[in-house]
Scaffold this motif. Structure first.
Motif, short mmCIF file in Angstrom:
data_model
loop_
_atom_site.label_atom_id
_atom_site.label_comp_id
_atom_site.label_asym_id
_atom_site.label_seq_id
_atom_site.Cartn_x
_atom_site.Cartn_y
_atom_site.Cartn_z
N THR A 53 -3.15 8.29 -4.68
CA THR A 53 -2.96 6.97 -5.30
C THR A 53 -1.52 6.84 -5.80
OG1 THR A 53 -3.53 7.78 -7.48
CG2 THR A 53 -5.35 6.94 -6.12
N GLU A 59 -4.54 2.01 -1.65
CA GLU A 59 -4.79 0.75 -2.39
C GLU A 59 -3.52 -0.10 -2.31
OE1 GLU A 59 -4.90 2.17 -6.51
OE2 GLU A 59 -3.12 3.35 -6.01
N ALA A 60 -3.71 -1.42 -2.40
CA ALA A 60 -2.54 -2.30 -2.44
C ALA A 60 -2.32 -2.75 -3.87
CB ALA A 60 -2.77 -3.50 -1.53
N ALA A 71 0.87 -1.19 0.00
CA ALA A 71 0.00 0.00 0.00
C ALA A 71 0.90 1.23 0.00
CB ALA A 71 -0.91 -0.03 1.22
N ILE A 100 -5.53 -1.55 4.61
CA ILE A 100 -5.47 -0.13 4.23
C ILE A 100 -5.99 0.67 5.42
CG2 ILE A 100 -6.39 1.62 2.64
CD1 ILE A 100 -4.60 -0.57 1.31
N THR A 145 -0.93 4.31 5.44
CA THR A 145 -0.78 3.55 4.20
C THR A 145 -1.34 4.39 3.06
OG1 THR A 145 -2.96 2.49 4.08
CG2 THR A 145 -1.30 1.38 5.44
#
Ligand SMILES: NC(=O)c1ccc[n+]([C@@H]2O[C@H](COP(=O)([O-])OP(=O)(O)OC[C@H]3O[C@@H](n4cnc5c(N)ncnc54)[C@H](OP(=O)(O)O)[C@@H]3O)[C@@H](O)[C@H]2O)c1
Length: 292
Positions: free
Chosen positions: A278, A202-203, A171, A264, A199
């Motif tokens: 992002t 998104e991972a 993340a 997350i 974090t």
């Protein structure tokens, strides 16, 4: 903090510290002072007081921290060895410290019991700060998006990025988001004794990160999986990558592959009011670093 406060930023020429300095200057929250061994590379505006020195040199640190109310502390060392002297010096002058720790620190384990060397050194610094009587906030960020700049040479040379553990999800965090949380903790009330697990939103696996860079650059970039042994050999041959980090890095990837999918957190938004950026936004901000 009052509008006349002085904040010392260490690691001010680094990924996060540079952003902390710019965001503090933009917030006009008082005097910003920095400590660096390389003043020529520091952010220089009329509002930044740049001091030359090494964090592990008590005389240089004392001169930089005298008169400061708060300190952004970034830990550049591979061990916690100089930490007693650093924390002692800070506590003689400042009232609060915001410590850039690491997501490698595991809750519930003493510093000596931490599995990862980065976790061991950062957990020890965390504990010294906790015992110092300073007001503190600590940031435990996940992997920085800037780590993917390690691929820049390969991307400038062709469309394939070679590495190990391409299926590891991360993340990734934008350094500006880490700094934004740090700045809130430095200038606002209400962050004392907070541990912020940070974090990105998104991972993405490493292979997906490479594809995301390609999408932003408009190129068909692909991941090519190497064995751990081959990746280790290449990293050790890379002069820009410290040898001492190679095995801990690869061990960290192996642990992440075995661990549950990364959780997350929404701490960046909770603290700053703005969602974490992002990875694609980070790539857009750094696109020039990947271009020929
Ligand atoms: N990369 C990750 O994925 C990740 C994840 C979680 C936590 N972290 C933690 O984040 C920190 C790294 O932050 P970053 O990426 O912003 O740093 P960075 O870009 O690697 O920059 C290092 C900074 O440390 C300063 N520095 C190095 N040695 C120094 C010394 N002896 N005295 C004074 N300053 C010194 C350098 O300044 P000068 O050279 O100008 O002196 C530079 O500003 C580390 O503690 C790391 O464990 C990293």
């Amino acid at each position: 903090m009052t509008s006349r406060s002085t904040i010392l930023v260490t690691g001010a020429t680094g990924n996060v510290g540079r952003q902390v300095v710019s965001q503090l200057v933009a917030a006009r929250s008082g005097t910003v002072r920095t400590l660096t061994r390389t003043p020529a590379t520091a952010v220089r505006t009329g509002q930044v007081d740049v001091r030359q020195g090494d964090l592990s040199d008590p005389v240089a640190l004392e001169a930089a921290v005298a008169g400061a109310d708060a300190v952004f502390l970034m830990w550049p060392f591979h061990s916690a060895e100089p930490a007693d002297a650093v924390v002692d010096t800070i506590k003689c002058h400042a009232r609060r410290v915001v410590f850039l720790s690491s997501g490698a620190v595991q809750d519930g384990l003493a510093a000596e019991q931490q599995h990862h060397p980065v976790g061991r050194s950062h957990a020890r610094v965390e504990r010294l700060i906790e015992e110092s009587g300073l007001a503190w906030t600590r940031l435990r960020p996940s992997t920085f998006a800037t780590n993917t700049l390690w691929w820049a040479d390969q991307i400038r040379a062709g469309d394939v990025v070679q590495g190990a553990y391409g299926a590891v999800p991360m993340a990734l965090l934008h350094e500006a988001d880490i700094a934004a949380v740090a700045v809130r903790a430095l200038v606002e009330a209400g962050h004392d004794r907070a541990t912020y697990h940070l974090t990105g939103p998104e991972a993405l696996t490493q292979a997906e990160q490479v594809r995301a860079i390609g999408q932003v650059l408009g190129r068909p970039l692909q991941w090519h999986e190497l064995s751990r042994q081959e990746a280790r050999r290449r990293l050790l041959a890379d002069d820009s990558f410290p040898d001492a980090f190679v095995d801990p890095l690869l061990d960290g990837y192996a642990d992440m592959l075995a661990a549950p999918h990364p959780a997350i957190t929404h701490t960046v938004e909770a603290v700053t009011g703005t969602p974490a950026r992002t990875y694609r936004a980070w790539v857009s901000d750094h696109a020039a670093d990947f271009r020929m």
